[in-house]
Scaffold this active site. Structure first.
Site, PDB file in Angstrom:
ATOM      1  N   GLU A 102       0.851  -1.192   0.000  1.00  0.00           N
ATOM      2  CA  GLU A 102       0.000   0.000   0.000  1.00  0.00           C
ATOM      3  C   GLU A 102       0.880   1.233   0.000  1.00  0.00           C
ATOM      4  O   GLU A 102       1.940   1.236   0.638  1.00  0.00           O
ATOM      5  CB  GLU A 102      -0.853   0.029   1.282  1.00  0.00           C
ATOM      6  CG  GLU A 102      -2.263  -0.481   1.121  1.00  0.00           C
ATOM      7  CD  GLU A 102      -3.189   0.537   0.474  1.00  0.00           C
ATOM      8  OE1 GLU A 102      -2.717   1.445  -0.234  1.00  0.00           O
ATOM      9  OE2 GLU A 102      -4.402   0.410   0.683  1.00  0.00           O
ATOM     10  N   ASP A 106      -4.352   5.256   6.095  1.00  0.00           N
ATOM     11  CA  ASP A 106      -4.886   6.457   6.739  1.00  0.00           C
ATOM     12  C   ASP A 106      -5.877   5.971   7.805  1.00  0.00           C
ATOM     13  O   ASP A 106      -5.471   5.595   8.899  1.00  0.00           O
ATOM     14  CB  ASP A 106      -5.540   7.264   5.605  1.00  0.00           C
ATOM     15  CG  ASP A 106      -5.977   8.652   5.970  1.00  0.00           C
ATOM     16  OD1 ASP A 106      -6.556   8.831   7.037  1.00  0.00           O
ATOM     17  OD2 ASP A 106      -5.759   9.584   5.171  1.00  0.00           O
ATOM     18  N   LYS A 134      -0.476   7.058   8.784  1.00  0.00           N
ATOM     19  CA  LYS A 134      -0.882   8.183   9.645  1.00  0.00           C
ATOM     20  C   LYS A 134      -1.336   7.587  10.971  1.00  0.00           C
ATOM     21  O   LYS A 134      -2.516   7.247  11.134  1.00  0.00           O
ATOM     22  CB  LYS A 134      -2.035   8.963   8.993  1.00  0.00           C
ATOM     23  CG  LYS A 134      -1.663   9.665   7.687  1.00  0.00           C
ATOM     24  CD  LYS A 134      -2.845  10.454   7.120  1.00  0.00           C
ATOM     25  CE  LYS A 134      -2.538  11.033   5.765  1.00  0.00           C
ATOM     26  NZ  LYS A 134      -3.736  11.621   5.106  1.00  0.00           N
ATOM     27  N   VAL A 156      -1.625  14.363   1.930  1.00  0.00           N
ATOM     28  CA  VAL A 156      -0.343  14.453   1.221  1.00  0.00           C
ATOM     29  C   VAL A 156      -0.488  14.083  -0.260  1.00  0.00           C
ATOM     30  O   VAL A 156      -1.386  13.318  -0.632  1.00  0.00           O
ATOM     31  CB  VAL A 156       0.730  13.535   1.876  1.00  0.00           C
ATOM     32  CG1 VAL A 156       1.135  14.076   3.242  1.00  0.00           C
ATOM     33  CG2 VAL A 156       0.268  12.074   1.996  1.00  0.00           C
TER      34      VAL A 156
HETATM   35  P1  XMP Z   1      -7.773   4.647   4.179  1.00  0.00           P
HETATM   36  O1  XMP Z   1      -8.371   5.831   4.874  1.00  0.00           O
HETATM   37  O2  XMP Z   1      -8.809   3.708   3.640  1.00  0.00           O
HETATM   38  O3  XMP Z   1      -7.028   5.316   2.970  1.00  0.00           O
HETATM   39  O4  XMP Z   1      -6.723   3.954   5.034  1.00  0.00           O
HETATM   40  C1  XMP Z   1      -6.338   4.541   2.133  1.00  0.00           C
HETATM   41  C2  XMP Z   1      -6.270   5.048   0.728  1.00  0.00           C
HETATM   42  O5  XMP Z   1      -6.725   6.401   0.571  1.00  0.00           O
HETATM   43  C3  XMP Z   1      -5.775   7.153  -0.141  1.00  0.00           C
HETATM   44  N1  XMP Z   1      -5.199   8.165   0.762  1.00  0.00           N
HETATM   45  C4  XMP Z   1      -4.571   9.277   0.380  1.00  0.00           C
HETATM   46  N2  XMP Z   1      -4.321   9.748  -0.842  1.00  0.00           N
HETATM   47  N3  XMP Z   1      -3.250  11.617   0.127  1.00  0.00           N
HETATM   48  C5  XMP Z   1      -3.649  10.924  -0.972  1.00  0.00           C
HETATM   49  O6  XMP Z   1      -3.381  11.377  -2.069  1.00  0.00           O
HETATM   50  C6  XMP Z   1      -3.478  11.209   1.397  1.00  0.00           C
HETATM   51  O7  XMP Z   1      -3.090  11.889   2.360  1.00  0.00           O
HETATM   52  C7  XMP Z   1      -4.179   9.974   1.525  1.00  0.00           C
HETATM   53  N4  XMP Z   1      -4.569   9.252   2.609  1.00  0.00           N
HETATM   54  C8  XMP Z   1      -5.187   8.150   2.083  1.00  0.00           C
HETATM   55  C9  XMP Z   1      -4.738   6.175  -0.608  1.00  0.00           C
HETATM   56  O8  XMP Z   1      -5.066   5.699  -1.891  1.00  0.00           O
HETATM   57  C10 XMP Z   1      -4.833   5.044   0.361  1.00  0.00           C
HETATM   58  O9  XMP Z   1      -4.476   3.798  -0.196  1.00  0.00           O
HETATM   59 MG    MG Z   2      -3.651   3.186  -1.850  1.00  0.00          MG
END
Ligand code: XMP
Ligand code: MG
Length: 179
Positions: A102, A106, A134, A156
């Site tokens: 991955e 997040d 994060k 980001v």
């Molecule tokens: P979750 O919240 O499901 O997020 O853990 C996972 C997917 O969301 C995208 N993601 C981001 N994409 N900046 C981005 O451009 C960010 O800060 C960010 N945070 C999450 C990413 O595809 C990740 O796999």
């Molecule tokens: Mg992703």
């Protein structure tokens, strides 16, 4: 490194490519050490992972196979919590060591969905490596086996990550500038 503007937002430098490369190489060599007598399948979660995936493989000296799947949950700069599968895993992973790659974890909603998709598949083992995490947002009760760099709870872009389609081609990582 200077700030960049994408669509309506300004982003400031967070992590230089050199530091990212060190983290990528460390993950690759750690995994190789643990799987040196095996042929794992690395499963990349598209789209954001493509740059990490490529650099990871260049640093991985052992035997391995690759596969991809596509999930999406983000709308603009917000995780929607509503994860959809756009492309299913393309390789037979039965009885194989599977390591999901991955770009960033997040909330962990995407990974949770992935575990649900894979939980009934008879794999030999299943692990997860994420380049960025994060930790202030991730509150799920499963573990991420390999983490490159922990970052603050800021949106980001760069190094494969986008803001509404743009910014994936920057080699450094940038964070959203709050006003
Ligand atoms: P979750 O919240 O499901 O997020 O853990 C996972 C997917 O969301 C995208 N993601 C981001 N994409 N900046 C981005 O451009 C960010 O800060 C960010 N945070 C999450 C990413 O595809 C990740 O796999
Ligand atoms: Mg992703």
């Amino acid at each position: 490194m200077s700030q960049i503007v994408i669509h309506d937002k300004t982003f400031i430098p967070l992590i230089k490519n050199e530091e990212i490369q060190k983290a990528v190489s460390k993950i690759a060599l750690t995994i190789n050490e643990q799987y040196k007598n095996e042929t794992p399948i690395f499963v990349g979660v598209l789209s954001g992972v493509f740059m990490f995936f490529s650099d990871f493989l260049k640093n991985y000296p052992g035997k391995c196979e690759v596969s991809f799947l596509k999930l999406s949950s983000y709308d603009g700069t917000q995780s929607t919590g509503n994860v959809t599968t756009e492309l299913d895993i393309s390789t037979d992973i039965t009885n194989r060591h599977v390591i999901i790659l991955e770009d960033i974890v997040d909330t962990g909603n995407t990974l949770e969905k992935l575990y649900q998709l894979l939980k009934n598949k008879p794999v030999k083992s299943l692990k997860v490596a994420s380049l960025f995490l994060k930790p202030d947002v991730f509150k799920k009760d499963f573990q991420i086996d390999y983490v490159g760099i922990c970052i603050p709870n800021k949106f980001v872009v760069g190094y494969g990550l986008d803001y509404n389609g743009l910014g994936r081609n920057y080699t450094n990582l940038y964070q959203l500038k709050e006003d």
